[in-house]
Every structure is written in C-alpha cells, then in structure tokens.
Motif scaffolding. Sequence first.
Motif, short mmCIF file in Angstrom:
data_model
loop_
_atom_site.label_atom_id
_atom_site.label_comp_id
_atom_site.label_asym_id
_atom_site.label_seq_id
_atom_site.Cartn_x
_atom_site.Cartn_y
_atom_site.Cartn_z
N GLN A 1 0.83 -1.18 0.00
CA GLN A 1 0.00 0.00 0.00
C GLN A 1 0.88 1.25 0.00
O GLN A 1 2.04 1.20 0.41
N VAL A 2 0.26 2.36 -0.44
CA VAL A 2 1.00 3.61 -0.51
C VAL A 2 1.30 4.11 0.90
O VAL A 2 0.43 4.15 1.77
N GLN A 3 2.55 4.45 1.11
CA GLN A 3 2.96 5.06 2.38
C GLN A 3 3.81 6.28 2.10
O GLN A 3 4.71 6.23 1.23
N LEU A 4 3.54 7.36 2.82
CA LEU A 4 4.32 8.59 2.74
C LEU A 4 4.70 8.95 4.18
O LEU A 4 3.83 9.13 5.02
N VAL A 5 5.99 9.03 4.43
CA VAL A 5 6.46 9.28 5.80
C VAL A 5 7.33 10.54 5.80
O VAL A 5 8.44 10.54 5.25
N GLU A 6 6.82 11.59 6.44
CA GLU A 6 7.55 12.85 6.51
C GLU A 6 8.47 12.88 7.72
O GLU A 6 8.20 12.23 8.74
N SER A 7 9.52 13.67 7.60
CA SER A 7 10.43 13.90 8.71
C SER A 7 11.11 15.24 8.51
O SER A 7 11.06 15.82 7.42
N GLY A 8 11.75 15.73 9.57
CA GLY A 8 12.55 16.95 9.45
C GLY A 8 11.94 18.19 10.05
O GLY A 8 12.57 19.25 10.06
N GLY A 9 10.71 18.09 10.55
CA GLY A 9 10.10 19.26 11.16
C GLY A 9 10.73 19.59 12.51
O GLY A 9 11.58 18.84 13.01
N GLY A 10 10.31 20.72 13.08
CA GLY A 10 10.83 21.11 14.38
C GLY A 10 10.60 22.57 14.67
O GLY A 10 9.83 23.24 13.96
N LEU A 11 11.27 23.04 15.70
CA LEU A 11 11.19 24.44 16.11
C LEU A 11 12.41 25.19 15.58
O LEU A 11 13.55 24.73 15.77
N VAL A 12 12.16 26.32 14.93
CA VAL A 12 13.26 27.10 14.37
C VAL A 12 12.96 28.57 14.57
O VAL A 12 11.79 28.99 14.59
N LEU A 18 15.01 24.81 7.53
CA LEU A 18 14.72 23.40 7.80
C LEU A 18 14.63 22.68 6.46
O LEU A 18 14.25 23.29 5.44
N ARG A 19 14.93 21.39 6.48
CA ARG A 19 14.69 20.57 5.29
C ARG A 19 13.79 19.41 5.67
O ARG A 19 14.14 18.59 6.53
N LYS A 65 7.61 31.49 -2.64
CA LYS A 65 8.53 31.62 -3.78
C LYS A 65 9.80 32.36 -3.38
O LYS A 65 9.75 33.38 -2.70
N GLY A 66 10.93 31.81 -3.82
CA GLY A 66 12.21 32.43 -3.49
C GLY A 66 12.77 32.00 -2.16
O GLY A 66 13.93 32.29 -1.85
N ARG A 67 11.97 31.32 -1.34
CA ARG A 67 12.44 30.88 -0.02
C ARG A 67 12.47 29.36 0.11
O ARG A 67 13.33 28.81 0.79
N PHE A 68 11.52 28.69 -0.53
CA PHE A 68 11.41 27.23 -0.45
C PHE A 68 11.82 26.60 -1.78
O PHE A 68 11.57 27.17 -2.84
N THR A 69 12.39 25.40 -1.69
CA THR A 69 12.76 24.65 -2.88
C THR A 69 12.34 23.20 -2.73
O THR A 69 12.73 22.55 -1.75
N ILE A 70 11.56 22.71 -3.68
CA ILE A 70 11.18 21.31 -3.69
C ILE A 70 12.10 20.56 -4.63
O ILE A 70 12.50 21.07 -5.68
N THR A 78 12.30 9.61 -2.58
CA THR A 78 12.17 10.65 -1.56
C THR A 78 11.99 12.02 -2.21
O THR A 78 12.65 12.33 -3.21
N VAL A 79 11.10 12.81 -1.62
CA VAL A 79 10.91 14.19 -2.04
C VAL A 79 11.28 15.09 -0.85
O VAL A 79 11.04 14.71 0.31
N TYR A 80 11.87 16.23 -1.17
CA TYR A 80 12.37 17.13 -0.14
C TYR A 80 11.71 18.50 -0.27
O TYR A 80 11.26 18.90 -1.33
N LEU A 81 11.72 19.22 0.85
CA LEU A 81 11.33 20.63 0.83
C LEU A 81 12.35 21.39 1.67
O LEU A 81 12.38 21.25 2.90
#
Length: 116
Positions: A1-12, A18-19, A65-70, A78-81
């Motif tokens: 089955q499809v699974q998407l697992v995010e990571s990398g969040g936090g307090l900044v 952050l990535r 725009k101009g601050r985030f990059t996917i 894996t996909v990144y932000l």
Amino acid sequence: QVQLVESGGGLVQPGGSLRLSCAASGFTFITYAMSWYRQAPGKERELVALITYNGRSTNYADSVKGRFTISRDNAKNTVYLQMNSLKPEDTAVYYCYVRRTGNDYWGQGTQVTVSS
C-alpha cells in the motif's frame, strides 16, 4: 500500500532553515508528481510546492517563492522541501501528497514551528 512518511520538522527561529523529507513506498515513485501541503491552525490546507515526476518542473505558492525549494531523488523514492528564511507565518503541519489512480494519499504530517 501507498505510504508517505515525513520527517525533518521542528522548532526554528525566524530567518532559520529546515529541510523536510518524505519517504515514499508502495507505488512507482518515479512516475508521479509529488507535492507538499501545509495546514496552519484554523486555516485550510494549502498547496506549498509541486514537482513533476522527472523533477524538471516545479510550482510554488506565492507566499514561499524564493524561499522554499522542492526537489526529489527518484533513486531514493524521496521528495524534499528545503525551507529558508522561515517566517512565523510558515508555522504549520506540513504534509506530503500524491494523487495516484484517482485516489489522494497523504503522509501523517510533520510540525514546523517558527518562533523566537
């Protein structure tokens, strides 16, 4: 089955970076566009960024725009932000998303809090 697992969040702190990462499984990752959405408290979920299956085209919300990059690594499914110059208004739960065979799939979300 499809699974998407995010990571990398936090307090900044404002102005920081952050990535986020989203590890995908259960489908042929290389053939699907991938997106990041976010939802702040009391607000609707909104599209932040999208990347085509081959990574050649991207789209961003005006607010990032101009601050985030996917980006994506199809060898790692894996996909990144990459999020730079973060602002308090970027505070939200960030979700990875894919639409596959007419169905919507979401990750569990990762919390990003921008605060001093």
